[in-house]
Structures are given as structure tokens and as C-alpha cells.
Write a protein that holds these residues in place. Structure first.
Motif, PDB file in Angstrom:
ATOM      1  N   MET A 143       0.839  -1.184   0.000  1.00 25.72           N
ATOM      2  CA  MET A 143       0.000   0.000   0.000  1.00 25.72           C
ATOM      3  C   MET A 143       0.882   1.246   0.000  1.00 25.72           C
ATOM      4  N   SER A 144       0.487   2.247  -0.749  1.00 26.46           N
ATOM      5  CA  SER A 144       1.235   3.499  -0.824  1.00 26.46           C
ATOM      6  C   SER A 144       0.922   4.380   0.371  1.00 26.46           C
ATOM      7  N   MET A 145       1.904   5.141   0.787  1.00 29.02           N
ATOM      8  CA  MET A 145       1.737   6.094   1.876  1.00 29.02           C
ATOM      9  C   MET A 145       1.794   7.490   1.282  1.00 29.02           C
ATOM     10  N   PHE A 146       0.888   8.353   1.730  1.00 31.23           N
ATOM     11  CA  PHE A 146       0.831   9.708   1.220  1.00 31.23           C
ATOM     12  C   PHE A 146       0.856  10.699   2.365  1.00 31.23           C
ATOM     13  N   LEU A 147       1.369  11.902   2.056  1.00 28.12           N
ATOM     14  CA  LEU A 147       1.415  13.014   2.988  1.00 28.12           C
ATOM     15  C   LEU A 147       0.803  14.225   2.307  1.00 28.12           C
ATOM     16  N   PHE A 152       1.535  16.299   6.846  1.00 28.53           N
ATOM     17  CA  PHE A 152       0.487  15.574   7.536  1.00 28.53           C
ATOM     18  C   PHE A 152       0.339  14.204   6.898  1.00 28.53           C
ATOM     19  N   PRO A 153       0.620  13.129   7.626  1.00 29.47           N
ATOM     20  CA  PRO A 153       0.448  11.789   7.048  1.00 29.47           C
ATOM     21  C   PRO A 153      -1.030  11.478   6.861  1.00 29.47           C
ATOM     22  N   LEU A 154      -1.354  10.836   5.763  1.00 29.29           N
ATOM     23  CA  LEU A 154      -2.723  10.412   5.495  1.00 29.29           C
ATOM     24  C   LEU A 154      -2.855   8.952   5.874  1.00 29.29           C
ATOM     25  N   ARG A 155      -3.803   8.653   6.707  1.00 32.31           N
ATOM     26  CA  ARG A 155      -4.057   7.291   7.157  1.00 32.31           C
ATOM     27  C   ARG A 155      -5.214   6.712   6.349  1.00 32.31           C
ATOM     28  N   LEU A 156      -5.362   5.396   6.407  1.00 30.78           N
ATOM     29  CA  LEU A 156      -6.492   4.748   5.756  1.00 30.78           C
ATOM     30  C   LEU A 156      -7.789   5.349   6.288  1.00 30.78           C
ATOM     31  N   GLY A 157      -8.733   5.562   5.407  1.00 32.01           N
ATOM     32  CA  GLY A 157     -10.004   6.133   5.807  1.00 32.01           C
ATOM     33  C   GLY A 157     -10.091   7.592   5.406  1.00 32.01           C
ATOM     34  N   LEU A 204      -5.073  28.634   0.889  1.00 28.87           N
ATOM     35  CA  LEU A 204      -3.982  27.731   1.228  1.00 28.87           C
ATOM     36  C   LEU A 204      -3.750  26.694   0.150  1.00 28.87           C
ATOM     37  N   LYS A 205      -2.478  26.311  -0.027  1.00 31.50           N
ATOM     38  CA  LYS A 205      -2.113  25.282  -1.003  1.00 31.50           C
ATOM     39  C   LYS A 205      -1.402  24.144  -0.288  1.00 31.50           C
ATOM     40  N   LEU A 206      -1.902  22.936  -0.509  1.00 29.27           N
ATOM     41  CA  LEU A 206      -1.302  21.737   0.051  1.00 29.27           C
ATOM     42  C   LEU A 206      -0.853  20.861  -1.109  1.00 29.27           C
ATOM     43  N   GLN A 207       0.317  20.274  -0.973  1.00 26.71           N
ATOM     44  CA  GLN A 207       0.824  19.391  -2.030  1.00 26.71           C
ATOM     45  C   GLN A 207       0.769  17.948  -1.565  1.00 26.71           C
ATOM     46  N   VAL A 208       0.337  17.071  -2.477  1.00 26.79           N
ATOM     47  CA  VAL A 208       0.279  15.643  -2.195  1.00 26.79           C
ATOM     48  C   VAL A 208       1.669  15.072  -2.445  1.00 26.79           C
ATOM     49  N   GLU A 209       2.210  14.364  -1.459  1.00 26.51           N
ATOM     50  CA  GLU A 209       3.523  13.728  -1.592  1.00 26.51           C
ATOM     51  C   GLU A 209       3.389  12.232  -1.355  1.00 26.51           C
TER      52      GLU A 209
END
Length: 140
Positions: A1-5, A13-18, A86-91
Motif C-alpha cells: 500500500m502506498s503512503m501519502f502526505l 500531515f500523514p494520510l491514514r487509511l479512511g 492555502l495550497k497543500l501538495q500531495v507527496e
């Protein structure tokens, strides 16, 4: 599974499942303190197979890569989410890097070998080590 921030300035900010709620409300998972952001502005949902964002009926809308979204929209590494001003970037974070960052967040250790000393406003770094929680607590 990929991990995204989600990256906002220097914060990640780490994104968790859900579901991860973004907005001004203190009940959101990621609180965005700007008046152009609705209380519950958008939701990011991470499953084993996809990462999507959905605007939650916000007053100013949500943009991804400069385009206003309607309904759900898939997200990919490098996408830029605009919520209000505000601008947030997906990593994308490799699994081992995600685990390392999570461990640092729990232990409070610095990710670098050198730790900056605390300073007072207008002062120079002190030679004294930073106080620990145990020494900072006082008994009544």
C-alpha cells in the motif's frame, strides 16, 4: 500500500487509511486556520487502491491543480490542492520513510543529527540542554 502526505509549507500531515477531514473546525483531522476555509471544507479518503478528495459543499470550493472540483476527484503525488487561500501538495512517501517519520513523531527525536538549542527572542542559542518533560513538571 502506498503512503501519502499532505505538505503545507514546512508541515507534513500523514494520510491514514479512511477519511481525513480538512477545515477550520477543531474537530477536523487537519485544521486550517484561515477565514477563506470552511469549517468542514473537504475530505481526503485513502483506501488500499486509491486516494481521492471531495469538496464538502464549501463556500469557496476546492481546486486541484488549479481546476475547481465537483464531486470526488482522484489525487496523485505532486497534485496541488487549493483550499481557500492555502495550497497543500500531495507527496508520496516510501513505506520505510513513512515508518521513520512516524517513529520520530512518537519519540520526539529530531530527524537530523544536530538539534538546535532554544533561543529567547533576540538572544543567542543557550549552551544548556533543553529541559525534559520530567524536569519541566513541578509538583504542587
Amino acid at each position: 500500500m502506498s503512503m501519502f502526505l499532505l505538505k503545507l509549507g514546512e508541515m507534513r500531515f500523514p494520510l491514514r487509511l479512511g477519511e481525513t477531514l480538512l477545515g477550520r473546525s477543531p474537530y477536523c483531522s487537519i485544521v486550517l486556520g484561515d477565514n477563506s476555509v470552511s469549517r468542514q471544507h473537504a475530505a481526503v479518503r485513502l483506501t488500499a487502491s486509491e486516494l481521492v478528495i471531495e469538496d464538502l459543499g464549501s463556500r469557496n470550493g476546492t481546486k486541484v491543480n488549479g481546476q475547481l472540483i465537483n464531486g470526488r476527484r482522484p489525487l496523485h503525488s505532486g497534485d496541488v490542492i487549493e483550499i481557500g487561500k492555502l495550497k497543500l501538495q500531495v507527496e508520496h512517501a516510501p513505506q520505510h520513510e513513512f515508518a521513520r517519520r512516524s517513529a520520530l513523531a512518537v519519540t520526539g527525536e529530531s530527524p537530523t543529527a544536530e538539534v538546535d538549542s532554544p533561543t529567547s527572542p533576540g538572544g543567542t542559542p543557550s549552551a544548556a540542554p533543553p529541559t525534559t518533560q520530567k524536569s519541566a513538571q513541578r509538583s504542587s
